[in-house]
Design an enzyme around this catalytic site. Structure first.
Site, PDB file in Angstrom:
ATOM      1  N   ASN A 148       3.754 -14.946  35.175  1.00 46.81           N
ATOM      2  CA  ASN A 148       4.399 -14.645  33.902  1.00 46.81           C
ATOM      3  C   ASN A 148       5.898 -14.387  34.040  1.00 46.81           C
ATOM      4  O   ASN A 148       6.491 -13.639  33.275  1.00 46.81           O
ATOM      5  CB  ASN A 148       3.701 -13.482  33.201  1.00 46.81           C
ATOM      6  CG  ASN A 148       3.725 -12.198  34.010  1.00 46.81           C
ATOM      7  OD1 ASN A 148       4.268 -12.153  35.112  1.00 46.81           O
ATOM      8  ND2 ASN A 148       3.130 -11.153  33.464  1.00 46.81           N
ATOM      9  N   HIS A 173       9.158  -9.371  36.235  1.00 51.08           N
ATOM     10  CA  HIS A 173       8.662  -7.996  36.340  1.00 51.08           C
ATOM     11  C   HIS A 173       9.777  -7.062  35.907  1.00 51.08           C
ATOM     12  O   HIS A 173      10.971  -7.352  36.106  1.00 51.08           O
ATOM     13  CB  HIS A 173       8.262  -7.661  37.780  1.00 51.08           C
ATOM     14  CG  HIS A 173       8.034  -6.191  38.015  1.00 51.08           C
ATOM     15  ND1 HIS A 173       6.841  -5.574  37.717  1.00 51.08           N
ATOM     16  CD2 HIS A 173       8.876  -5.217  38.490  1.00 51.08           C
ATOM     17  CE1 HIS A 173       6.934  -4.286  38.008  1.00 51.08           C
ATOM     18  NE2 HIS A 173       8.152  -4.041  38.477  1.00 51.08           N
ATOM     19  N   GLU A 191      10.987   1.588  42.603  1.00 45.61           N
ATOM     20  CA  GLU A 191      10.999   0.149  42.856  1.00 45.61           C
ATOM     21  C   GLU A 191      12.350  -0.335  43.375  1.00 45.61           C
ATOM     22  O   GLU A 191      12.403  -1.236  44.232  1.00 45.61           O
ATOM     23  CB  GLU A 191      10.608  -0.586  41.564  1.00 45.61           C
ATOM     24  CG  GLU A 191       9.165  -0.315  41.168  1.00 45.61           C
ATOM     25  CD  GLU A 191       8.766  -0.898  39.836  1.00 45.61           C
ATOM     26  OE1 GLU A 191       7.587  -0.786  39.478  1.00 45.61           O
ATOM     27  OE2 GLU A 191       9.637  -1.484  39.149  1.00 45.61           O
ATOM     28  N   LYS A 202       9.873 -13.714  39.316  1.00 50.09           N
ATOM     29  CA  LYS A 202       8.746 -13.973  40.204  1.00 50.09           C
ATOM     30  C   LYS A 202       8.822 -15.386  40.799  1.00 50.09           C
ATOM     31  O   LYS A 202       9.637 -16.211  40.362  1.00 50.09           O
ATOM     32  CB  LYS A 202       7.443 -13.766  39.439  1.00 50.09           C
ATOM     33  CG  LYS A 202       7.216 -12.324  39.000  1.00 50.09           C
ATOM     34  CD  LYS A 202       5.883 -12.166  38.273  1.00 50.09           C
ATOM     35  CE  LYS A 202       5.624 -10.727  37.886  1.00 50.09           C
ATOM     36  NZ  LYS A 202       4.318 -10.552  37.200  1.00 50.09           N
ATOM     37  N   TYR A 220       1.709  -3.228  44.977  1.00 56.16           N
ATOM     38  CA  TYR A 220       0.719  -3.207  43.900  1.00 56.16           C
ATOM     39  C   TYR A 220      -0.516  -2.380  44.244  1.00 56.16           C
ATOM     40  O   TYR A 220      -1.570  -2.553  43.633  1.00 56.16           O
ATOM     41  CB  TYR A 220       0.294  -4.645  43.549  1.00 56.16           C
ATOM     42  CG  TYR A 220       1.365  -5.420  42.829  1.00 56.16           C
ATOM     43  CD1 TYR A 220       1.710  -5.117  41.512  1.00 56.16           C
ATOM     44  CD2 TYR A 220       2.049  -6.451  43.477  1.00 56.16           C
ATOM     45  CE1 TYR A 220       2.690  -5.833  40.851  1.00 56.16           C
ATOM     46  CE2 TYR A 220       3.038  -7.172  42.816  1.00 56.16           C
ATOM     47  CZ  TYR A 220       3.355  -6.857  41.503  1.00 56.16           C
ATOM     48  OH  TYR A 220       4.332  -7.564  40.851  1.00 56.16           O
TER      49      TYR A 220
END
Length: 218
Positions: free
Chosen positions: A128, A131, A142, A21, A62
């Site tokens: 975080n 992914h 994805e 990310k 998302y």
């Protein structure tokens, strides 16, 4: 510069999507550390790219979380800077990558899995670090979003046997594994005769990770 990769075994490889990310890519030392963790856990890097999203891209990815309290924050964060996306291969790629990432909630990752990627580098539940796809169905969807030029079925038919049997090198400039240009012909065997059937076998049952352990051993 390239390095040799030794033969892995006989289990059909599984693919998954992994994403570093914006918070990880913004810090080169973290990005490099995660990349090294990928290699040290014997993942094969099939594809890798740096990309940036618009807010619309992030909203589309998302959309299943639309309306939840974290949705807007997540959408804006994922469009805030460059990301690095990978297609990774391993005998149990989906579960292994998710285990390496650790829990989504950073405080929990630090407490129960302090050596996980999120335990080491995560900042918040949004920032975080990584992914990872949670099933083979999700991975296919994805991968198509991040790598629209990549064909899962073609890869299994044409390249998977070479990657599985070790006919590949790691290219340190491109940061991916590639099939030897002078690769030998892969012997015919039961594991290569029907890639469509293999893909079907890799699909998980509801609520479980895809697992290759039930596939034919050859």
């Amino acid at each position: 510069m390239s390095t040799m990769v030794h033969q892995r075994g006989h289990r059909v490889l599984q693919l998954t999507l992994a994403v570093l990310k914006p918070d990880a890519v913004a810090h080169p030392l973290i990005s490099e550390a995660v990349h090294e963790k990928i290699l040290s856990n014997r993942f094969l890097i099939i594809r890798s790219k740096i990309l940036s999203w618009t807010k619309n891209d992030s909203q589309n990815f998302y959309r299943e979380h639309s309306g939840r309290f974290f949705y807007q924050r997540l959408v804006e964060f994922m469009a805030s800077g460059p990301m690095r996306a990978y297609i990774l291969a391993h005998e149990d790629a989906i579960k292994l990558w998710r285990d390496l990432m650790g829990p989504t909630k950073v405080f929990r990752a630090r407490y129960i899995m302090p050596e996980s990627i999120r335990g080491l580098y995560g900042l918040t539940d949004t920032r975080n670090t990584t992914h990872g796809s949670d099933s083979f169905e999700s991975a296919k969807r994805e991968m198509a979003i991040f790598f629209p030029e990549f064909s899962v079925s073609s890869w299994y038919e044409q390249e998977e046997p070479h990657f599985r049997l070790g006919a590949v090198t790691y290219n340190q400039e491109k940061l991916i594994h590639t099939v030897h240009q002078d690769k030998d012909t892969i012997p015919s065997n039961d594991c290569t005769k029907d890639r469509t059937e293999t893909e079907t076998s890799l699909k998980p049952k509801s609520g479980t990770y895809a697992n290759t352990s039930s596939l034919v051993q050859c």
